[in-house]
Write a protein that holds these residues in place. Structure first.
Motif, PDB file in Angstrom:
ATOM      1  N   TRP A 109       0.814  -1.207   0.000  1.00  0.00           N
ATOM      2  CA  TRP A 109       0.000   0.000   0.000  1.00  0.00           C
ATOM      3  C   TRP A 109       0.855   1.267   0.000  1.00  0.00           C
ATOM      4  N   LEU A 110       2.085   1.172   0.490  1.00  0.00           N
ATOM      5  CA  LEU A 110       2.959   2.339   0.534  1.00  0.00           C
ATOM      6  C   LEU A 110       3.618   2.613  -0.807  1.00  0.00           C
ATOM      7  N   PHE A 111       3.446   1.709  -1.767  1.00  0.00           N
ATOM      8  CA  PHE A 111       4.120   1.851  -3.055  1.00  0.00           C
ATOM      9  C   PHE A 111       3.126   1.954  -4.206  1.00  0.00           C
ATOM     10  N   LYS A 112       1.950   2.513  -3.933  1.00  0.00           N
ATOM     11  CA  LYS A 112       0.955   2.640  -4.994  1.00  0.00           C
ATOM     12  C   LYS A 112       1.450   3.505  -6.151  1.00  0.00           C
TER      13      LYS A 112
ATOM     14  N   LEU B 234      -9.051  -2.851 -13.028  1.00  0.00           N
ATOM     15  CA  LEU B 234      -9.928  -3.159 -11.900  1.00  0.00           C
ATOM     16  C   LEU B 234     -10.423  -4.599 -11.977  1.00  0.00           C
ATOM     17  N   THR B 235     -10.836  -5.012 -13.153  1.00  0.00           N
ATOM     18  CA  THR B 235     -11.347  -6.369 -13.322  1.00  0.00           C
ATOM     19  C   THR B 235     -10.260  -7.408 -13.067  1.00  0.00           C
ATOM     20  N   ARG B 236      -9.072  -7.187 -13.663  1.00  0.00           N
ATOM     21  CA  ARG B 236      -7.990  -8.167 -13.507  1.00  0.00           C
ATOM     22  C   ARG B 236      -7.529  -8.269 -12.058  1.00  0.00           C
ATOM     23  N   SER B 237      -7.376  -7.119 -11.402  1.00  0.00           N
ATOM     24  CA  SER B 237      -6.902  -7.161 -10.008  1.00  0.00           C
ATOM     25  C   SER B 237      -7.932  -7.827  -9.099  1.00  0.00           C
ATOM     26  N   THR B 238      -9.228  -7.615  -9.370  1.00  0.00           N
ATOM     27  CA  THR B 238     -10.266  -8.235  -8.548  1.00  0.00           C
ATOM     28  C   THR B 238     -10.325  -9.744  -8.779  1.00  0.00           C
ATOM     29  N   VAL B 239     -10.161 -10.176 -10.034  1.00  0.00           N
ATOM     30  CA  VAL B 239     -10.073 -11.609 -10.317  1.00  0.00           C
ATOM     31  C   VAL B 239      -8.862 -12.214  -9.600  1.00  0.00           C
TER      32      VAL B 239
ATOM     33  N   GLN C 185      -6.014  -2.705  -7.110  1.00  0.00           N
ATOM     34  CA  GLN C 185      -7.452  -2.498  -7.230  1.00  0.00           C
ATOM     35  C   GLN C 185      -7.850  -1.105  -6.750  1.00  0.00           C
ATOM     36  N   ASP C 186      -7.238  -0.655  -5.669  1.00  0.00           N
ATOM     37  CA  ASP C 186      -7.511   0.671  -5.122  1.00  0.00           C
ATOM     38  C   ASP C 186      -7.173   1.756  -6.132  1.00  0.00           C
TER      39      ASP C 186
END
Length: 411
Positions: free
Chosen positions: A50-53, A70-75, A114-115
């Protein structure tokens, strides 16, 4: 607008699941499986992605659409949860812990990507008049998702095994991925993407900072929570030292705080939807927050006198506990208004920079909250409670001074 907000609300609720999972549910599960307190505490290292977004935000800008990311990260999050379901710690033994830790690290990496993708999609989708309701959906749905994963699933632990828990999460992620890919309202961001792709250079940072209003917004989001975060970290502990029970604090500073924060965020969205001017609204709620902190500090000064305590069924006790809820309510108002400012500023950036731009602001916002939350105890021990809370009050007044310098591009 409803067609956009409903799928965004569902996706932001899912986005809040990893935080609730790892802050509330996972430590309890690991401790129940016999892990030492040291190992449970070291699990916080898994938050590192999270610190390297800002490392992968330019990739979201440069390659493919935000909806595809978004779709790929959620899958991918669903796949990781499926693998975790196949590796219950009780069966894996000590040898399986590195594998479980690696999978949880991947879970955080996927959640961080995803974020970035979801925030970028929201920046591209929402019209200026929709930013208030949109950011209300963002804040409220995320908090509900975190509460659901951290509290709701915890309540089901006696009947929900480790494999079933992660299979349930995997199914939730795959349904969310299907929503992200098929929802018509998420298919057509109104702004075309630029053909030029950003690269990892100093020029990228210069381009981001050149967006109108960015230096001011970056400074504001870094400082707007300093005083509030420090006070919210310390005040419950002061009440505990002076006679409040852990159960009371769990109720008022836990369930009550979440409910009041959601109420404050919802009110901010409703006011912005009624065409309230953003910066004047933010100035008003910052003044209210400062007034609430003044009252809370006065209570603390009284409690810091020799022999003072929170007796049962006293007005002082009720005022102290209610002040916790009031500050979370006002904090919800301030947070939603500030996130609206952040999104408005990012909409001024070229579409090929928007993921990087918003990720920079979100990282600074998180850093500002963590800074005083981590240092508040050390300040209280070194300075004493009264000087410490006086400093926190001064820091809470700082954002009001910053607003007088706000650029017209954000008005």
């Amino acid at each position: 607008m409803r067609g956009k907000l409903l799928p965004l609300a569902s996706l932001y609720l899912v986005q809040g699941l990893p935080y609730g999972l790892q802050s509330g549910l996972l430590p309890t599960l690991l401790r129940a499986r016999g892990l030492s307190l040291t190992r449970v505490g070291l699990a916080k290292v898994l938050y590192a992605p999270w610190l390297f977004k800002l490392v992968w935000a330019p990739l979201v800008d440069a390659r493919g659409s935000a909806r595809a990311w978004l779709t790929r990260s959620t899958v991918a999050l669903g796949l990781v949860c499926g693998l975790l379901a196949a590796l219950p710690p009780a069966e894996a033994g000590q040898a399986g812990l590195p594998v479980a830790a690696a999978l949880l690290l991947l879970l955080n990496l996927g959640a961080a990507v995803q974020d970035v993708a979801l925030d970028t999609l929201a920046v591209q989708l929402l019209e200026p008049a929709e930013l208030g309701p949109g950011n209300t959906v963002q804040v409220v749905a995320y908090k509900l998702g975190a509460a659901l994963a951290g509290g709701g699933l915890l309540a089901l632990l006696p009947t929900l095994s480790w494999p079933r828990l992660f299979l349930l999460l995997a199914t939730t992620y795959w349904l969310a991925a299907a929503l992200a890919w098929t929802a018509p309202a998420l298919r057509q961001p109104p702004r075309p993407r630029h053909s030029e792709h950003p690269h990892y250079t100093l020029h990228l940072l210069q381009d981001v900072l050149a967006v109108p209003g960015t230096p001011w917004t970056a400074g504001f989001v870094l400082t707007y929570k300093l005083g509030e975060q420090g006070a919210s970290s310390l005040f419950p502990l002061v009440l505990l030292d002076h006679g409040a029970s852990a159960r009371e604090l769990g109720l008022w500073n836990g369930v009550g705080a979440v409910a009041c924060s959601i109420a404050g965020s919802s009110l901010a969205g409703a006011l912005l939807a009624r065409r309230w001017q953003l910066l004047p609204l933010l100035r008003s709620v910052l003044r209210l927050r400062l007034g609430g902190l003044v009252c809370q500090t006065a209570l603390l000064f009284h409690l810091d006198t020799p022999g003072a305590s929170l007796g049962p069924s006293t007005v002082l006790r009720g005022a102290a506990l209610l002040s916790l809820c009031l500050q979370h309510f006002l904090g919800g108002l301030v947070t939603t208004a500030t996130f609206t400012v952040m999104m408005r500023c990012s909409q001024l950036a070229p579409s090929a920079l928007q993921a990087t731009h918003y990720s920079l602001l979100a990282t600074l916002e998180l850093l500002g909250k963590l800074l005083l939350g981590a240092l508040a105890g050390a300040l209280a021990d070194s300075l004493g409670l009264r000087p410490c809370f006086s400093l926190l009050l001064a820091l809470s007044a700082l954002p009001l001074l910053c607003l007088s310098l706000a650029p017209s591009s954000l008005a």
